[in-house]
Design an enzyme around this catalytic site. Structure first.
Site, mmCIF file in Angstrom:
data_model
loop_
_atom_site.group_PDB
_atom_site.id
_atom_site.type_symbol
_atom_site.label_atom_id
_atom_site.label_comp_id
_atom_site.label_asym_id
_atom_site.label_seq_id
_atom_site.Cartn_x
_atom_site.Cartn_y
_atom_site.Cartn_z
ATOM 1 N N GLU A 1 1.127 -1.589 -0.217
ATOM 2 C CA GLU A 1 0.107 0.129 -0.188
ATOM 3 C C GLU A 1 0.773 1.007 0.257
ATOM 4 O O GLU A 1 1.725 0.949 0.711
ATOM 5 C CB GLU A 1 -0.884 0.092 1.191
ATOM 6 C CG GLU A 1 -1.991 -1.122 1.348
ATOM 7 C CD GLU A 1 -3.261 -1.102 1.204
ATOM 8 O OE1 GLU A 1 -3.185 0.074 0.571
ATOM 9 O OE2 GLU A 1 -3.987 -1.746 0.981
HETATM 10 ZN ZN LIG Z 1 -7.438 -1.161 -1.811
#
Ligand SMILES: [Zn+2]
Length: 411
Positions: free
Chosen positions: A384
């Site tokens: 992320e």
């Molecule tokens: Zn996502």
């Protein structure tokens, strides 16, 4: 049912796997917290040009990746843009993208109205005439009627105002087609179609024989607006495709299956999160109700069986509020039990002033990183990138993380 009890164990296993195979030809993988991923209805935007003539302001959502559900005059210097999701319930991360212009040069305030309880997430960017994206300075942010508001200068040339830089299905295709043209190990292949018939393509990257070569899987854009994750993905993949000693050695040992756009419908429809079936694709890695996931797992599984190999590592690129790696707690018995620790140590050593933010969990919901673990004992990672991480920094993190991964895997 009584007779069932007398079946010998192998017959029982055979029967139960046929039962679970379903139409995808691949058995479902159970998760602790199941999620219903059957089709939900979505609301399409009406694609149109909006006109607020007494303010001399015009807006349009007539391009792939746009999201604008309405526009109204709020006062003499302010317009209110109305932004809705594709359906509900949904993660409250409002994505928007639209063109704005005026017949005369002027400054205007743009206030964002989302559904109740939805907070503003993405800092607006503007695409200038030279097609470069520019982040709007925070001193142009206001609150009007408690709505997030931004001041912009308009003229007769339409400018795109968007949550993140646009990368619609055509932009993504242009990018990987170009990569494929530059590197002899890249084979671009269509492996299926999305719900609305858009191509699902992958880059099959290999050198010489595919037989028994362990696979690295790279995924991204399950969630349409998660552009910073996609930017890291681009930098990561481009690093693997640079022709040098490390990449040559890496591709001697590994085959890469890179899926550059898992949710093309959602991306082109300007969705907040879901596909055209109204479903969060990163919850469908158990039953494969949605074609985008069904085709992807089917393709991977066919390759594993056909070439008698394993998936050692699968990395799925996303975006959230900060840079974070979501990992599986389980390491023992995986294909690369020490990889995560060694990789994170290397990242802290090689990326200037970088501290790895890791959140290890058990993949209770049917997400990709859990699927790869349960299905192939792979190391599954959700990679992320923060919404606001600077684009140069993303490039650096993407590049060095690919480099250090290749070094570790060929050590
Ligand atoms: Zn996502």
């Amino acid at each position: 049912m009584r007779n069932f009890l007398f079946l010998k164990k192998p017959v029982f296993i055979l029967l139960s796997s046929i039962f679970f195979l379903g139409c995808s030809g691949i058995s479902s993988v159970p998760f602790e917290t199941p999620v219903d991923t059957k089709d939900k209805t979505i609301q399409y935007q009406s694609k149109k040009t909006y006109e607020i003539s007494d303010l001399d302001v015009y807006a349009s959502n007539k391009f792939p990746g746009a999201r604008l559900n309405g526009i109204e005059k709020l006062n003499d210097s302010t317009v209110k843009v109305i932004i809705h999701p594709e359906n509900k319930p949904i993660n409250p991360s409002p994505y928007y993208a639209f063109e704005l212009w005026s017949t005369n040069s002027k400054e205007i305030y743009v206030a964002f109205q989302y559904p109740e309880k939805v907070k503003h997430r993405y800092r607006p960017k503007i695409r200038e005439e030279n097609n470069e994206w520019r982040q709007i300075d925070t001193n142009q942010f206001y609150r009007i009627d408690s709505l997030f508001t931004v001041k912009v200068s308009l003229d007769q040339k339409p400018k795109i105002l968007a949550a993140q830089e646009l990368a619609n299905s055509k932009d993504v295709k242009d990018w990987y087609t170009n990569l494929g043209n530059m590197n002899k190990y890249v084979h671009i292949k269509k492996y299926g179609s999305s719900k609305l018939g858009r191509d699902l393509n992958l880059l099959d990257i290999y050198k010489g024989e595919k037989e028994s070569k362990p696979i690295l899987v790279l995924l991204t854009r399950q969630h349409p607006p998660e552009i910073t994750g996609y930017l890291a993905y681009q930098s990561f993949l481009e690093t693997i495709l640079k022709e040098n000693e490390i990449t040559e050695r890496f591709l001697d040992e590994y085959r890469v299956l890179a899926f550059p756009l898992l949710n093309p419908d959602g991306v082109d429809l300007g969705h907040w999160r879901h596909n055209a079936g109204g479903v969060d694709l990163n919850r469908d890695w158990s039953k494969y109700n949605q074609p985008e996931i069904r085709k992807t797992v089917k393709y991977i599984d066919e390759q594993v069986k056909k070439y008698n190999t394993t998936v050692d590592l699968a990395i799925d690129f996303h975006s959230t509020y900060e840079d974070v790696f979501y990992t599986n707690k389980q390491r023992k018995g995986t294909q690369l039990p020490n990889f995560i620790k060694n990789w994170f140590d290397a990242l802290e050593k090689e990326i200037p002033e970088y501290v790895v933010n890791e959140a290890a969990g058990n993949s209770k919901k049917p997400v990709s990183k859990g699927w790869f673990l349960k299905k192939y004992n792979s190391v599954g990672i959700t990679y992320e990138i923060g919404d606001q991480t600077s684009r140069d920094r993303i490039d650096e993190i993407g590049r060095i993380s690919a480099l250090e991964m290749m070094k570790l895997l060929t050590d």
